[in-house]
Design a protein around this motif. Sequence first.
Motif, PDB file in Angstrom:
ATOM      1  N   MET A   1       0.846  -1.175   0.000  1.00  0.00           N
ATOM      2  CA  MET A   1       0.000   0.000   0.000  1.00  0.00           C
ATOM      3  C   MET A   1       0.890   1.235   0.000  1.00  0.00           C
ATOM      4  O   MET A   1       1.782   1.359   0.821  1.00  0.00           O
ATOM      5  N   HIS A   2       0.635   2.120  -0.930  1.00  0.00           N
ATOM      6  CA  HIS A   2       1.423   3.339  -1.014  1.00  0.00           C
ATOM      7  C   HIS A   2       0.506   4.540  -0.833  1.00  0.00           C
ATOM      8  O   HIS A   2      -0.562   4.622  -1.436  1.00  0.00           O
ATOM      9  N   ILE A   3       0.954   5.439   0.003  1.00  0.00           N
ATOM     10  CA  ILE A   3       0.239   6.693   0.185  1.00  0.00           C
ATOM     11  C   ILE A   3       1.212   7.801  -0.168  1.00  0.00           C
ATOM     12  O   ILE A   3       2.317   7.852   0.373  1.00  0.00           O
ATOM     13  N   ILE A   4       0.821   8.625  -1.090  1.00  0.00           N
ATOM     14  CA  ILE A   4       1.674   9.739  -1.475  1.00  0.00           C
ATOM     15  C   ILE A   4       0.848  11.012  -1.340  1.00  0.00           C
ATOM     16  O   ILE A   4      -0.176  11.181  -1.987  1.00  0.00           O
ATOM     17  N   LEU A   5       1.310  11.880  -0.459  1.00  0.00           N
ATOM     18  CA  LEU A   5       0.645  13.159  -0.255  1.00  0.00           C
ATOM     19  C   LEU A   5       1.322  14.214  -1.111  1.00  0.00           C
ATOM     20  O   LEU A   5       2.550  14.301  -1.127  1.00  0.00           O
ATOM     21  N   ASP A   6       0.536  15.012  -1.819  1.00  0.00           N
ATOM     22  CA  ASP A   6       1.136  16.116  -2.556  1.00  0.00           C
ATOM     23  C   ASP A   6       1.363  17.283  -1.591  1.00  0.00           C
ATOM     24  O   ASP A   6       1.078  17.182  -0.403  1.00  0.00           O
ATOM     25  N   GLU A  59       8.051   9.750   2.904  1.00  0.00           N
ATOM     26  CA  GLU A  59       9.015   8.702   3.226  1.00  0.00           C
ATOM     27  C   GLU A  59       8.736   8.101   4.599  1.00  0.00           C
ATOM     28  O   GLU A  59       8.754   6.879   4.767  1.00  0.00           O
ATOM     29  N   THR A  60       8.432   8.937   5.564  1.00  0.00           N
ATOM     30  CA  THR A  60       8.142   8.466   6.914  1.00  0.00           C
ATOM     31  C   THR A  60       6.871   7.623   6.954  1.00  0.00           C
ATOM     32  O   THR A  60       6.844   6.558   7.577  1.00  0.00           O
ATOM     33  N   ILE A  61       5.830   8.071   6.287  1.00  0.00           N
ATOM     34  CA  ILE A  61       4.580   7.309   6.239  1.00  0.00           C
ATOM     35  C   ILE A  61       4.816   5.965   5.557  1.00  0.00           C
ATOM     36  O   ILE A  61       4.345   4.929   6.022  1.00  0.00           O
ATOM     37  N   GLY A  62       5.549   5.975   4.459  1.00  0.00           N
ATOM     38  CA  GLY A  62       5.844   4.734   3.747  1.00  0.00           C
ATOM     39  C   GLY A  62       6.627   3.756   4.607  1.00  0.00           C
ATOM     40  O   GLY A  62       6.336   2.552   4.624  1.00  0.00           O
ATOM     41  N   ASN A  63       7.615   4.259   5.336  1.00  0.00           N
ATOM     42  CA  ASN A  63       8.399   3.394   6.215  1.00  0.00           C
ATOM     43  C   ASN A  63       7.538   2.803   7.329  1.00  0.00           C
ATOM     44  O   ASN A  63       7.676   1.628   7.671  1.00  0.00           O
ATOM     45  N   LYS A  64       6.664   3.591   7.886  1.00  0.00           N
ATOM     46  CA  LYS A  64       5.783   3.117   8.958  1.00  0.00           C
ATOM     47  C   LYS A  64       4.843   2.032   8.437  1.00  0.00           C
ATOM     48  O   LYS A  64       4.623   1.011   9.096  1.00  0.00           O
ATOM     49  N   ILE A  65       4.281   2.240   7.273  1.00  0.00           N
ATOM     50  CA  ILE A  65       3.383   1.244   6.683  1.00  0.00           C
ATOM     51  C   ILE A  65       4.149  -0.052   6.420  1.00  0.00           C
ATOM     52  O   ILE A  65       3.649  -1.143   6.710  1.00  0.00           O
ATOM     53  N   ASP A  66       5.369   0.052   5.895  1.00  0.00           N
ATOM     54  CA  ASP A  66       6.183  -1.144   5.638  1.00  0.00           C
ATOM     55  C   ASP A  66       6.493  -1.891   6.925  1.00  0.00           C
ATOM     56  O   ASP A  66       6.419  -3.122   6.968  1.00  0.00           O
ATOM     57  N   GLU A  67       6.844  -1.161   7.998  1.00  0.00           N
ATOM     58  CA  GLU A  67       7.131  -1.799   9.286  1.00  0.00           C
ATOM     59  C   GLU A  67       5.908  -2.531   9.822  1.00  0.00           C
ATOM     60  O   GLU A  67       6.017  -3.659  10.308  1.00  0.00           O
ATOM     61  N   GLU A  68       4.748  -1.891   9.756  1.00  0.00           N
ATOM     62  CA  GLU A  68       3.525  -2.517  10.249  1.00  0.00           C
ATOM     63  C   GLU A  68       3.172  -3.755   9.421  1.00  0.00           C
ATOM     64  O   GLU A  68       2.727  -4.766   9.975  1.00  0.00           O
ATOM     65  N   LEU A  69       3.382  -3.694   8.122  1.00  0.00           N
ATOM     66  CA  LEU A  69       3.098  -4.835   7.263  1.00  0.00           C
ATOM     67  C   LEU A  69       4.021  -6.003   7.620  1.00  0.00           C
ATOM     68  O   LEU A  69       3.576  -7.145   7.719  1.00  0.00           O
ATOM     69  N   LYS A  70       5.301  -5.720   7.841  1.00  0.00           N
ATOM     70  CA  LYS A  70       6.243  -6.778   8.220  1.00  0.00           C
ATOM     71  C   LYS A  70       5.847  -7.403   9.552  1.00  0.00           C
ATOM     72  O   LYS A  70       5.922  -8.617   9.720  1.00  0.00           O
ATOM     73  N   ARG A  71       5.424  -6.594  10.509  1.00  0.00           N
ATOM     74  CA  ARG A  71       4.981  -7.118  11.800  1.00  0.00           C
ATOM     75  C   ARG A  71       3.763  -8.022  11.632  1.00  0.00           C
ATOM     76  O   ARG A  71       3.667  -9.076  12.237  1.00  0.00           O
ATOM     77  N   THR A  72       2.827  -7.587  10.795  1.00  0.00           N
ATOM     78  CA  THR A  72       1.628  -8.386  10.562  1.00  0.00           C
ATOM     79  C   THR A  72       1.995  -9.720   9.929  1.00  0.00           C
ATOM     80  O   THR A  72       1.487 -10.766  10.334  1.00  0.00           O
ATOM     81  N   ILE A  73       2.876  -9.686   8.967  1.00  0.00           N
ATOM     82  CA  ILE A  73       3.293 -10.923   8.303  1.00  0.00           C
ATOM     83  C   ILE A  73       3.998 -11.835   9.293  1.00  0.00           C
ATOM     84  O   ILE A  73       3.740 -13.026   9.357  1.00  0.00           O
ATOM     85  N   ARG A  74       4.891 -11.282  10.111  1.00  0.00           N
ATOM     86  CA  ARG A  74       5.588 -12.093  11.105  1.00  0.00           C
ATOM     87  C   ARG A  74       4.605 -12.704  12.092  1.00  0.00           C
ATOM     88  O   ARG A  74       4.719 -13.854  12.450  1.00  0.00           O
ATOM     89  N   ARG A  75       3.648 -11.920  12.539  1.00  0.00           N
ATOM     90  CA  ARG A  75       2.663 -12.437  13.483  1.00  0.00           C
ATOM     91  C   ARG A  75       1.853 -13.561  12.850  1.00  0.00           C
ATOM     92  O   ARG A  75       1.580 -14.567  13.485  1.00  0.00           O
ATOM     93  N   ARG A  76       1.463 -13.407  11.621  1.00  0.00           N
ATOM     94  CA  ARG A  76       0.678 -14.440  10.945  1.00  0.00           C
ATOM     95  C   ARG A  76       1.516 -15.709  10.782  1.00  0.00           C
ATOM     96  O   ARG A  76       1.033 -16.800  10.981  1.00  0.00           O
ATOM     97  N   ASP A  77       2.779 -15.562  10.408  1.00  0.00           N
ATOM     98  CA  ASP A  77       3.650 -16.737  10.271  1.00  0.00           C
ATOM     99  C   ASP A  77       3.841 -17.414  11.618  1.00  0.00           C
ATOM    100  O   ASP A  77       3.856 -18.645  11.709  1.00  0.00           O
TER     101      ASP A  77
END
Length: 82
Positions: A1-6, A59-77
């Motif tokens: 998921m990508h969020i880009i704010l103008d 960049e900060t929002i993107g990094n936060k989303i990536d971190e949360e996604l990795k945590r979710t994937i790890r938790r599911r695994d």
Amino acid sequence: MHIILDEEEALSLLQLVTSQVVDGVELSEKTVDAIREWRNKKMERNSDQLLTFASALNETIGNKIDEELKRTIRRRDYYRNV
């Protein structure tokens, strides 16, 4: 998921956050004036500072989303392996 704010969206977010701080925190009048001056003069539309802020915010929002996604994937695994 990508969020880009103008720049306009980043400016709206900045204005929202600074207004919440000014309204919700007990600050001296001098500090409130400094925040408002910074927000109004330094962050003008199409300024280099606003473009830099929008880029850093994205960049900060993107990094936060990536971190949360990795945590979710790890938790599911983790739960799948149990």
